[in-house]
Every structure is written in C-alpha cells, then in structure tokens.
Design an enzyme around this catalytic site. Structure first.
Site, PDB file in Angstrom:
ATOM      1  N   GLU B  78       0.823  -1.207   0.000  1.00 51.67           N
ATOM      2  CA  GLU B  78       0.000   0.000   0.000  1.00 51.67           C
ATOM      3  C   GLU B  78       0.865   1.268   0.000  1.00 51.67           C
ATOM      4  OE1 GLU B  78      -2.359   0.367   3.518  1.00 51.67           O
ATOM      5  OE2 GLU B  78      -3.860   1.669   2.597  1.00 51.67           O
ATOM      6  N   LYS B 151     -10.354   2.321  -1.968  1.00 49.85           N
ATOM      7  CA  LYS B 151     -10.519   1.713  -0.637  1.00 49.85           C
ATOM      8  C   LYS B 151     -11.863   2.115  -0.023  1.00 49.85           C
ATOM      9  CE  LYS B 151      -7.657   1.358   3.594  1.00 49.85           C
ATOM     10  NZ  LYS B 151      -6.305   1.717   4.116  1.00 49.85           N
ATOM     11  N   CYS B 190      -5.862  -2.956   2.393  1.00 46.57           N
ATOM     12  CA  CYS B 190      -5.545  -2.891   3.825  1.00 46.57           C
ATOM     13  C   CYS B 190      -6.748  -3.038   4.768  1.00 46.57           C
ATOM     14  CB  CYS B 190      -4.760  -1.616   4.118  1.00 46.57           C
ATOM     15  SG  CYS B 190      -3.808  -1.740   5.670  1.00 46.57           S
TER      16      CYS B 190
END
Lengths: 331, 331
Positions: B78, B151, B190
């Site tokens: 990331e 995300k 993540c």
C-alpha cells in the site's frame, strides 16, 4: 513572600485530580460496560455410541467433573445423545427426534440447576410431523430452558445428509443471541461456523461470545495433507470470526470413528480439536484430535471492550454498499 | 464351450468404459470451468523512505527480478511510492496526491507492458480538490490501466489518520472485481481485510483471487505478546476469507520502522509478513517480518472448483435471513 508557588501547587494538584477523575471515569465506564467478568468455560468432547443412555451418562459425568473444577458455562458437542446419524438417509431415524421441552432438555435442565451452571446442549428436535430441526438449547441454572437456536445453515455432502433430516431454522429475523446469567450467548451450530454472516449477525445483536456445538470429521480415504488442511481451515475460519467481531468463541466437536451404518460410505473419523479463542482469535485452550477431554478456559469478557477500541471494525462497516450480500450470486 | 465368460468380460469392459467416460466428463468440465490455470504470483515487500524516486526505483528493481523469475501477477504494498504519511494530519501532505491516470500509473503501465506482466499498484489519488482516495490500480501487460479500486473501509486510530486523507470509495454497487489477462482479481486495500463482507462481495461477483496492498505495523510500546496477537490476527482473519469463499488470497505489507514526522506518536514498525494463502486458507508462501523480500507463489486456480465442491458454502448462504447485515447495529 509571594503566594505564587502555593497557587501553582494548588493548580497542579487540581489539574492532577481532574486528570485522575477523567481516568477514573473511563475505568468506571469500562467496568460498567463490561462488568469486568471472567467466565469459566468447559467444552465436553467425547466419542458417542449407539446407546443413548450411555451417551447421556458420559456427558453428565463430564459435566459434573467440569462443574467441580469451577466451570460456569458448559458447551456440549452437536447431537451428543446419539451417533451422528446423518451418514445415511432413513425414515426410521426420525424416531430419534424429540420435542422441546422434552426428555433431553428436562434432564440437562435438572443437572444445570443442581450444579448451578449454564449448559448449552444440542438435540434432534421434532417440531411437528415432517418438521424436525438441529437445535441447540440453553439451560440456565435455576431458570431452566431460557432459549434455543435452530441451525440455520444445513450441509449436505456425502456422509453428511443433513438436508434430509433438518428443516432450516426459520426464526425471524434470525441469528438472535440468548441472554443468560453468564452473559449474552451467540449460539450457532456446526455448518454455521463456515459463514461469517452468522457470526456477524450475532455480534451485531450484542452476542458476547460465539458457541458452536459441532460434529465434523475426516474421510479416512483423504490423504493426511488434505486432512490437515481441513482441520486447520475449520479452526482458522472460526478464529477469523472471533477477530472480525472482537469477541471470544468456543467450538466443541465430537471425537472417535463412526462407521457408516449403511456400509455405503467409509465412515467418519471425527477430529475433536475443540477449542476456545479470545477476541483477537488467540487460542486459549484446545483439545486433542482423538480422545475424550474436558477443555477448560477462562474468558475475560472485558477484553472485547479493549480490543474493539483498538480495532473498531463495527464503526467502519460500509452498510451502504453491502446490499448485494442478500444475493445468491452477483451475476 | 459357453460364451458366458466372454459376455461377462464384455459387460465388465463396457461398464468400466462407461465409468471412465463419466469420470472423464467431470474432469473435462472442471478443466473447462477453471481453464486449469496456474498463476505465478509475486509480492514486493520492502521498506520505504522519504524519496519518491528512490522508492519507485526499489519497487521497479524488485518487479524486474520477480518477472525474470517467472512472475505473471505482481502485487505491490500500500502507498509504495512514499512513507506512510498518515501518521499525522497536515494539509501540505495532500501535495503527494496525483491523478489517475497519472505519473505513477504511467510508469508502472510501461513497466507492465515491457515485462509482459500484470501489476497491482497502490497510490494516493487526487480525484478533485478535497476529494482524494487510497486507490489500487491494475496495469495489465499491453492493455495498460484496466481497472481501479478505491478503498472502501477507512481506518482512523492513533498513527493511522486515514479518514483525514481518504474519501471512502463510492463505486456503485461497489466491491467489483477487475478482469485481467491472468484472471478476475478481487482487489481490496488494507483495512478492508478485516471485513468479511468485502471478501464475500468480491467472491460473489466472481473474483478468483483476493489481493490486498497493505501498510500495517506495531506500536513499539505494545508488549511482544500483544504484537504477536495482532500480527497473527491479521494473518488469520484473511486466511478465514480465503476459506469462507474458497479462493486464494495474497496480502503485501510494507516493512521497516517509520518515525512519526510530527514526533507526537511513537512511529510504526511495519511488520512485513506478506503472504499467499490457498482456497483452504493454507499458507503457500510468506515473507519475513523485518526485511525486504520478493515473495513468490504458484497458485493453482483449479483448486477453487475442487474445494467448493467439497464445502459448498455459497450454495447454503441464508440470504433470506441476512437483512440485518445492512444495519450498523441490531438494537
């Protein structure tokens, strides 16, 4: 002489008291919220035979031993009064089903009252002619039967012909925890343990711990690598539920080999391995693969508060974008 | 002389052929469905510094090495072009954000074309003034940028002030896999990795593998037991997603210590430990905690078909009873 130092000292003291007070409030809040409870938990893992009375006697003896060792919450394995009868389909097998309340709930309710414990038992429930369930029941000290959970996800694969025997649970909205004297229990059953949705719904309804009576085992014809992957997957996916929801979890599985009574299948070697995990998925206690055992663990119920403050998943769920979870497949 | 033995032999042969034919059909079906593909996967784990050009050079050198070793699909960590800048909130940090397509996607698209590989990269996307995202992009051989994922779940806790920087993804319906020359990729980022819902939605949309660029690490002030529980929880919950959905999964995390530039926090020690798991959650390959490494794994995409036949969870989901998954809390 100036009073400035004294004033400064007073201000410092006042400031420290204020901080102490804030800290104390947070502590008090945490204590109030979680009641700083420790639950002494026992899982009763053992082989079963064809003799119902003998199975119940085995379970009862272990429950007495667990209670004598301080257990307050006792989790039994799935369908612990019988062999795992779903290895074949046969109409006569429905004779094993019994009502709730009925003989098994009565027996374990008396035991729970006598020993002053909470027992989570599992039975083949006859609700009506042609409507039977795989049902977990909760028997709470002097209160008796305080709740039941009818298995929602029903498996069906060679040797596990459960769709023949068990009508899927139909409680609405479903996946509701059961309140007891030791806490709010998220009781699920076996195949449910592979579904993150079931664990999540229980956690969202305030379940403080997830409990799974289980009957799962190997086909001896699978090689040892495949067997190891299956057992490890079973443990891992459940530890994942504990982590994703920040609550402890216990699974109680039977052990021993049971031949296929129809001699068509190859029988099932139940892999035991009952375990208790904490809210970070950490293993607190585990049983053997191939022997009876009482698995004891003490679960600190205050840790959910701490763990969810560090990793607050429930805060961040994208409920605006989860609609397709209600679809069979997104095609 | 009777012909009975000959007839019996013919019947046996016919019966064996029929059986062989059935077996062959199932094999053919499996092969057709899954195309019997093996994907050679590489995860590029390394520490980052303040120098963007140096970070990109480090990543690029590792990608070239991975491609030379046969990697077809390369997953980066990331925000790999910078330090993990979310340790503090500062308006000037938004200068790091860049458009898509933009310099980073251009650079890695050229590299993907040159090396004939698929690269999953991660960047700080500037969509508009005041609207930035934490976005993964997929660069497919000669095709360039074939998809992106913004995300969806955004964390915010001390040292990880992501809600300040990243607008949550708003694709509708969201959680859509990206088709590439190596397969249908379920790209998430993540914090998404703690949410079974995200993994499930990707699987329901046909994702064949889950991929997570990641930046997660320890607070050095936590004791080693807590650190071990956190790292193990991070691995376990993701293995759980692989198991619950019967698909492989890879997570690529950065490594190294990064001080808090504001000197208010205690910095983050990123724990590396990038890994690849198969569809039963079994670990296929893993990296170290504290060093750069190219983690290689070969994923057999045909195993999803086999694993889902043995444990067909998607068949049995109780979509009629999952409505409350769309609630924040069931109170």
């Amino acid at each position: 002489m100036s009073f400035a130092p004294l004033r400064a000292l007073r201000e410092l003291f006042h400031s420290l008291c204020l901080r102490a007070s804030v800290v104390k409030s947070i502590d008090t809040l945490a204590t109030t919220t979680t009641m700083n409870r420790h639950i002494h938990l026992a899982l009763i893992q053992h082989p079963c035979g064809a003799d119902r009375a003998a199975n119940i006697a085995t379970t009862e003896a272990a429950i007495r031993e667990a209670a004598a060792k301080g257990a307050q919450l006792i989790l039994l394995q799935e369908l612990h009064t019988s062999l795992y009868f779903c290895q074949q389909e046969g109409a006569a097998t429905f004779d094993l089903a019994e009502p709730i309340p009925g003989p098994t709930t009565g027996h374990f309710a008396r035991l729970a009252a006598e020993l002053d414990v909470v027992i989570v038992a599992s039975l083949f429930e006859r609700r009506a002619a042609g409507v039977c369930h795989n049902t977990a029941v909760v028997l709470d000290r002097q209160q008796g039967l305080v709740g039941q959970y009818r298995k929602m996800h029903i498996p069906d694969d060679p040797g596990f012909y459960e769709k023949y025997y068990f009508t899927p649970g139909d409680a609405a909205p479903g996946f509701e925890p059961i309140d007891t004297s030791v806490g709010r229990l998220g009781v699920l059953v076996c195949w449910d343990q592979w579904f993150p949705e079931a664990a999540r719904l229980m956690a969202l309804a305030g379940a403080e711990i997830l409990l799974y009576p289980t009957a799962i085992g190997w086909d001896d014809n699978d090689d040892t690598d495949e067997q190891a992957r299956q057992r490890e997957a079973w443990i891992t996916v459940q530890r994942g539920h504990a982590i994703a929801n920040g609550i402890p979890l216990a699974a109680c599985n039977r052990t021993g080999f049971e031949a296929d009574p129809g001699a068509q299948g190859r029988g099932i070697r139940f892999w035991g391995s009952s375990f208790v995990a904490g809210p970070q998925g950490e293993i607190l206690s585990r049983g053997p693969q191939d022997a009876a055992e009482i698995i004891l663990a003490t679960v600190d119920m205050a840790r959910t508060e701490q763990v969810r403050r560090v990793w607050p998943y429930l805060r961040d769920r994208r409920i605006d974008a989860y609609g397709d979870l209600l679809k069979r497949y997104r095609d």
